[in-house]
Scaffold this motif. Structure first.
Motif, PDB file in Angstrom:
ATOM      1  N   PRO A  88     -28.831 -17.776   8.841  1.00  0.00           N
ATOM      2  CA  PRO A  88     -27.998 -18.937   9.200  1.00  0.00           C
ATOM      3  C   PRO A  88     -26.496 -18.648   9.133  1.00  0.00           C
ATOM      4  CG  PRO A  88     -28.874 -19.185   6.985  1.00  0.00           C
ATOM      5  CD  PRO A  88     -29.534 -17.974   7.566  1.00  0.00           C
ATOM      6  N   LEU A  89     -25.721 -19.526   9.741  1.00  0.00           N
ATOM      7  CA  LEU A  89     -24.270 -19.422   9.753  1.00  0.00           C
ATOM      8  C   LEU A  89     -23.718 -19.510   8.332  1.00  0.00           C
ATOM      9  CD1 LEU A  89     -21.907 -19.302  11.867  1.00  0.00           C
ATOM     10  CD2 LEU A  89     -21.717 -21.783  11.574  1.00  0.00           C
ATOM     11  N   HIS A  90     -22.818 -18.602   7.993  1.00  0.00           N
ATOM     12  CA  HIS A  90     -22.231 -18.574   6.658  1.00  0.00           C
ATOM     13  C   HIS A  90     -20.911 -17.806   6.709  1.00  0.00           C
ATOM     14  CE1 HIS A  90     -24.242 -14.709   6.961  1.00  0.00           C
ATOM     15  NE2 HIS A  90     -23.533 -14.260   5.926  1.00  0.00           N
ATOM     16  N   ALA A  91     -20.197 -17.806   5.602  1.00  0.00           N
ATOM     17  CA  ALA A  91     -18.944 -17.049   5.464  1.00  0.00           C
ATOM     18  C   ALA A  91     -18.821 -16.609   4.015  1.00  0.00           C
ATOM     19  CB  ALA A  91     -17.746 -17.889   5.882  1.00  0.00           C
ATOM     20  N   HIS A  92     -18.020 -15.581   3.761  1.00  0.00           N
ATOM     21  CA  HIS A  92     -17.809 -15.107   2.397  1.00  0.00           C
ATOM     22  C   HIS A  92     -16.387 -14.552   2.271  1.00  0.00           C
ATOM     23  CE1 HIS A  92     -18.808 -11.340   4.410  1.00  0.00           C
ATOM     24  NE2 HIS A  92     -20.024 -11.798   4.657  1.00  0.00           N
ATOM     25  N   PRO A  93     -15.895 -14.413   1.041  1.00  0.00           N
ATOM     26  CA  PRO A  93     -14.494 -14.009   0.842  1.00  0.00           C
ATOM     27  C   PRO A  93     -14.258 -12.507   0.897  1.00  0.00           C
ATOM     28  CG  PRO A  93     -15.499 -14.505  -1.272  1.00  0.00           C
ATOM     29  CD  PRO A  93     -16.526 -14.829  -0.226  1.00  0.00           C
ATOM     30  N   GLN A  94     -15.283 -11.713   1.214  1.00  0.00           N
ATOM     31  CA  GLN A  94     -15.120 -10.267   1.279  1.00  0.00           C
ATOM     32  C   GLN A  94     -15.134  -9.780   2.729  1.00  0.00           C
ATOM     33  OE1 GLN A  94     -18.111 -11.393  -0.386  1.00  0.00           O
ATOM     34  NE2 GLN A  94     -17.062 -11.723  -2.328  1.00  0.00           N
ATOM     35  N   TYR A  95     -14.680  -8.551   2.927  1.00  0.00           N
ATOM     36  CA  TYR A  95     -14.876  -7.860   4.198  1.00  0.00           C
ATOM     37  C   TYR A  95     -16.329  -7.426   4.297  1.00  0.00           C
ATOM     38  CZ  TYR A  95      -9.837  -7.493   4.996  1.00  0.00           C
ATOM     39  OH  TYR A  95      -8.511  -7.776   5.211  1.00  0.00           O
ATOM     40  N   GLU A  96     -16.803  -7.210   5.530  1.00  0.00           N
ATOM     41  CA  GLU A  96     -18.174  -6.727   5.718  1.00  0.00           C
ATOM     42  C   GLU A  96     -18.222  -5.694   6.846  1.00  0.00           C
ATOM     43  OE1 GLU A  96     -22.511  -8.313   7.377  1.00  0.00           O
ATOM     44  OE2 GLU A  96     -21.195  -9.733   6.308  1.00  0.00           O
ATOM     45  N   PHE A  97     -18.882  -4.570   6.565  1.00  0.00           N
ATOM     46  CA  PHE A  97     -19.299  -3.629   7.599  1.00  0.00           C
ATOM     47  C   PHE A  97     -20.784  -3.848   7.840  1.00  0.00           C
ATOM     48  CE2 PHE A  97     -15.731  -0.621   6.293  1.00  0.00           C
ATOM     49  CZ  PHE A  97     -15.047  -0.739   7.497  1.00  0.00           C
ATOM     50  N   ASN A  98     -21.164  -4.009   9.100  1.00  0.00           N
ATOM     51  CA  ASN A  98     -22.575  -4.147   9.448  1.00  0.00           C
ATOM     52  C   ASN A  98     -22.900  -3.106  10.515  1.00  0.00           C
ATOM     53  OD1 ASN A  98     -25.040  -5.282  10.919  1.00  0.00           O
ATOM     54  ND2 ASN A  98     -24.848  -6.712   9.197  1.00  0.00           N
ATOM     55  N   TYR A  99     -23.885  -2.271  10.245  1.00  0.00           N
ATOM     56  CA  TYR A  99     -24.177  -1.107  11.078  1.00  0.00           C
ATOM     57  C   TYR A  99     -25.657  -1.115  11.456  1.00  0.00           C
ATOM     58  CZ  TYR A  99     -24.130   3.911  12.373  1.00  0.00           C
ATOM     59  OH  TYR A  99     -24.212   5.122  13.029  1.00  0.00           O
ATOM     60  N   VAL A 100     -25.956  -1.145  12.751  1.00  0.00           N
ATOM     61  CA  VAL A 100     -27.349  -1.164  13.212  1.00  0.00           C
ATOM     62  C   VAL A 100     -27.852   0.265  13.379  1.00  0.00           C
ATOM     63  CG1 VAL A 100     -28.845  -1.719  15.173  1.00  0.00           C
ATOM     64  CG2 VAL A 100     -27.279  -3.444  14.281  1.00  0.00           C
ATOM     65  N   LEU A 101     -29.036   0.529  12.806  1.00  0.00           N
ATOM     66  CA  LEU A 101     -29.644   1.848  12.917  1.00  0.00           C
ATOM     67  C   LEU A 101     -30.695   1.902  14.027  1.00  0.00           C
ATOM     68  CD1 LEU A 101     -28.669   1.511   9.796  1.00  0.00           C
ATOM     69  CD2 LEU A 101     -30.095   3.512   9.436  1.00  0.00           C
ATOM     70  N   GLU A 102     -31.497   0.831  14.165  1.00  0.00           N
ATOM     71  CA  GLU A 102     -32.546   0.764  15.182  1.00  0.00           C
ATOM     72  C   GLU A 102     -32.620  -0.656  15.719  1.00  0.00           C
ATOM     73  OE1 GLU A 102     -35.959   1.833  12.893  1.00  0.00           O
ATOM     74  OE2 GLU A 102     -35.776   3.976  13.330  1.00  0.00           O
ATOM     75  N   GLY A 103     -32.928  -0.773  17.018  1.00  0.00           N
ATOM     76  CA  GLY A 103     -33.119  -2.082  17.619  1.00  0.00           C
ATOM     77  C   GLY A 103     -31.821  -2.758  18.019  1.00  0.00           C
ATOM     78  N   GLU A 104     -31.869  -4.106  18.131  1.00  0.00           N
ATOM     79  CA  GLU A 104     -30.713  -4.891  18.546  1.00  0.00           C
ATOM     80  C   GLU A 104     -30.531  -6.106  17.640  1.00  0.00           C
ATOM     81  OE1 GLU A 104     -30.871  -6.156  22.585  1.00  0.00           O
ATOM     82  OE2 GLU A 104     -30.960  -4.127  23.411  1.00  0.00           O
ATOM     83  N   GLN A 105     -29.276  -6.404  17.361  1.00  0.00           N
ATOM     84  CA  GLN A 105     -28.933  -7.585  16.575  1.00  0.00           C
ATOM     85  C   GLN A 105     -27.975  -8.450  17.384  1.00  0.00           C
ATOM     86  OE1 GLN A 105     -27.629  -8.657  12.029  1.00  0.00           O
ATOM     87  NE2 GLN A 105     -26.860  -6.728  12.850  1.00  0.00           N
ATOM     88  N   LEU A 106     -28.232  -9.746  17.418  1.00  0.00           N
ATOM     89  CA  LEU A 106     -27.319 -10.690  18.055  1.00  0.00           C
ATOM     90  C   LEU A 106     -26.458 -11.301  16.964  1.00  0.00           C
ATOM     91  CD1 LEU A 106     -26.271 -12.323  20.476  1.00  0.00           C
ATOM     92  CD2 LEU A 106     -28.085 -14.005  20.005  1.00  0.00           C
ATOM     93  N   PHE A 107     -25.167 -10.963  16.983  1.00  0.00           N
ATOM     94  CA  PHE A 107     -24.228 -11.444  15.981  1.00  0.00           C
ATOM     95  C   PHE A 107     -23.385 -12.556  16.601  1.00  0.00           C
ATOM     96  CE2 PHE A 107     -23.744  -8.539  12.223  1.00  0.00           C
ATOM     97  CZ  PHE A 107     -23.347  -9.517  11.333  1.00  0.00           C
ATOM     98  N   THR A 108     -23.278 -13.672  15.912  1.00  0.00           N
ATOM     99  CA  THR A 108     -22.374 -14.738  16.318  1.00  0.00           C
ATOM    100  C   THR A 108     -21.258 -14.818  15.289  1.00  0.00           C
ATOM    101  OG1 THR A 108     -24.174 -15.986  17.345  1.00  0.00           O
ATOM    102  CG2 THR A 108     -22.134 -17.183  16.877  1.00  0.00           C
TER     103      THR A 108
ATOM    104  N   ARG B 255     -14.031 -10.060   8.732  1.00  0.00           N
ATOM    105  CA  ARG B 255     -12.952 -10.289   7.788  1.00  0.00           C
ATOM    106  C   ARG B 255     -13.290 -11.469   6.875  1.00  0.00           C
ATOM    107  NH1 ARG B 255     -11.833  -8.558  12.425  1.00  0.00           N
ATOM    108  NH2 ARG B 255     -10.305  -6.909  12.816  1.00  0.00           N
ATOM    109  N   PRO B 256     -12.633 -11.551   5.724  1.00  0.00           N
ATOM    110  CA  PRO B 256     -12.907 -12.674   4.825  1.00  0.00           C
ATOM    111  C   PRO B 256     -12.744 -14.013   5.550  1.00  0.00           C
ATOM    112  CG  PRO B 256     -11.569 -11.043   3.712  1.00  0.00           C
ATOM    113  CD  PRO B 256     -11.652 -10.603   5.145  1.00  0.00           C
ATOM    114  N   GLY B 257     -13.723 -14.879   5.388  1.00  0.00           N
ATOM    115  CA  GLY B 257     -13.673 -16.207   5.996  1.00  0.00           C
ATOM    116  C   GLY B 257     -14.269 -16.304   7.378  1.00  0.00           C
ATOM    117  N   ASP B 258     -14.611 -15.172   8.013  1.00  0.00           N
ATOM    118  CA  ASP B 258     -15.252 -15.232   9.331  1.00  0.00           C
ATOM    119  C   ASP B 258     -16.621 -15.900   9.202  1.00  0.00           C
ATOM    120  OD1 ASP B 258     -13.195 -13.986  10.654  1.00  0.00           O
ATOM    121  OD2 ASP B 258     -14.156 -12.024  10.790  1.00  0.00           O
ATOM    122  N   SER B 259     -16.858 -16.942   9.991  1.00  0.00           N
ATOM    123  CA  SER B 259     -18.184 -17.559  10.005  1.00  0.00           C
ATOM    124  C   SER B 259     -19.077 -16.735  10.917  1.00  0.00           C
ATOM    125  CB  SER B 259     -18.100 -19.007  10.487  1.00  0.00           C
ATOM    126  OG  SER B 259     -17.572 -19.081  11.793  1.00  0.00           O
ATOM    127  N   HIS B 260     -20.292 -16.430  10.453  1.00  0.00           N
ATOM    128  CA  HIS B 260     -21.158 -15.568  11.237  1.00  0.00           C
ATOM    129  C   HIS B 260     -22.635 -15.840  10.949  1.00  0.00           C
ATOM    130  CE1 HIS B 260     -20.218 -13.539   7.428  1.00  0.00           C
ATOM    131  NE2 HIS B 260     -21.373 -12.894   7.528  1.00  0.00           N
TER     132      HIS B 260
END
Length: 301
Positions: A43-63, A80-85
């Motif tokens: 579900p849609l959420h946000a957090h105060p930290q930075y995030e790296f997200n790296y796909v190894l296999e398949g496909e991810q739909l990021f909003t 970035r901190p505060g990005d809703s995703h």
């Protein structure tokens, strides 16, 4: 500059290279390697930290902030901190991804991250290409962890993440030179000013120069071929404080480190820091910290 080390006796040191202090705090949160089914829907959420997200296999739909991105194997997402995703499978099939949440107190790196306006870095991009091997190393380390993390694994993770930041900086340097050299040059100039300010503190220890000696920020600006006003402006834009405030922070830090050593008298510390007398040092320390050197030492802060 090396904190809390007394300078060598003049004439005994034949050569040396002074490395500016490295004072960086890195915090890693919620790092995970995860394979999910085609029904995955976070579900849609946000957090105060930075995030790296790296796909190894398949496909991810990021909003991210109401915009959608298809992330495939080898693609990297930076949040970035505060990005809703929110995220889910991009094709209804299972996929595998690796995620790091982090915060770091290095103002130069934060300045860099704030200038990376992209969310998705495709596998063919320079940044994803440079970071891919380090991310794969992090995946391997994470995959070896079962149960409680060992000290060795924790150190290896932190080491790899710092290597990740180094590769990110180098990759960004190339892109900045192509797209916005003025911005990149400003960051590099601020970094040079910062290193010389740290060196100035060390020189006061080594030569026992008076704290209010004539050599200072104006001389650093002159050596770098810029005006003093430009020196102040660039430094504040990148680090958020003036060069003089940074210099005061460095001197206060070194004073605290030395005061934490009970074998050194306050008078001796005053001389090491380059003050002309203990009264001058005490007044300056109280102006910075709100207490006298003796009060600081007695309080055990």
């Amino acid at each position: 500059m090396v904190s809390a080390f007394l300078p060598p006796v003049l004439g005994q040191c034949l050569s040396e290279t002074i490395i500016p202090d490295v004072k960086t705090t890195l915090n890693l949160f919620g790092m995970h390697l995860r394979k999910v089914s085609g029904e995955w829907d976070y579900p849609l959420h946000a957090h105060p930290q930075y995030e790296f997200n790296y796909v190894l296999e398949g496909e991810q739909l990021f909003t991210v902030n109401n915009r959608s991105y298809i992330q495939r194997a080898g693609d990297l997402v930076l949040l970035r901190p505060g990005d809703s995703h929110a995220s889910r499978s991009g094709n209804g099939q299972a996929f595998t991804y690796f995620c790091i949440h982090f915060d770091i107190d290095d103002k130069l790196l934060i300045s860099l991250l704030s200038r990376l306006n992209h969310v998705l870095f495709p596998s063919a991009s320079n940044i994803a290409h440079k970071l891919g091997p380090i991310l794969s190393k992090l995946v391997d380390i994470s995959g070896s962890i079962s149960g409680d993390i060992t000290m060795s694994q924790r150190m290896r993770l932190q080491s790899a993440v710092f290597d990740l930041f180094a590769q990110l900086w180098e990759a960004f340097s190339i892109e900045a030179d192509l797209s916005s050299p003025a911005t990149y040059e400003k960051i590099e100039l601020a970094h040079q000013i910062r290193s010389r300010l740290q060196g100035l503190v060390y020189q006061q220890f080594k030569l026992e120069l008076p704290y209010d000696s004539h050599y200072g920020i104006d001389d650093i600006a002159s050596e770098l071929g810029i005006s003093a006003s430009h020196c102040y402006r660039v430094f504040r834009q990148v680090f958020g404080i003036s060069p003089r405030e940074f210099l005061s922070e460095q001197m206060l830090h070194e004073a605290k480190v030395l005061l934490d050593d009970p074998s050194l008298s306050v008078s001796r510390i005053s001389g090491i820091l380059g003050y002309r007398d203990i009264a001058h040092f005490s007044r300056q320390f109280k102006r910075w910290h709100g207490t006298s050197p003796r009060e600081y030492r007695e309080s055990g802060q």
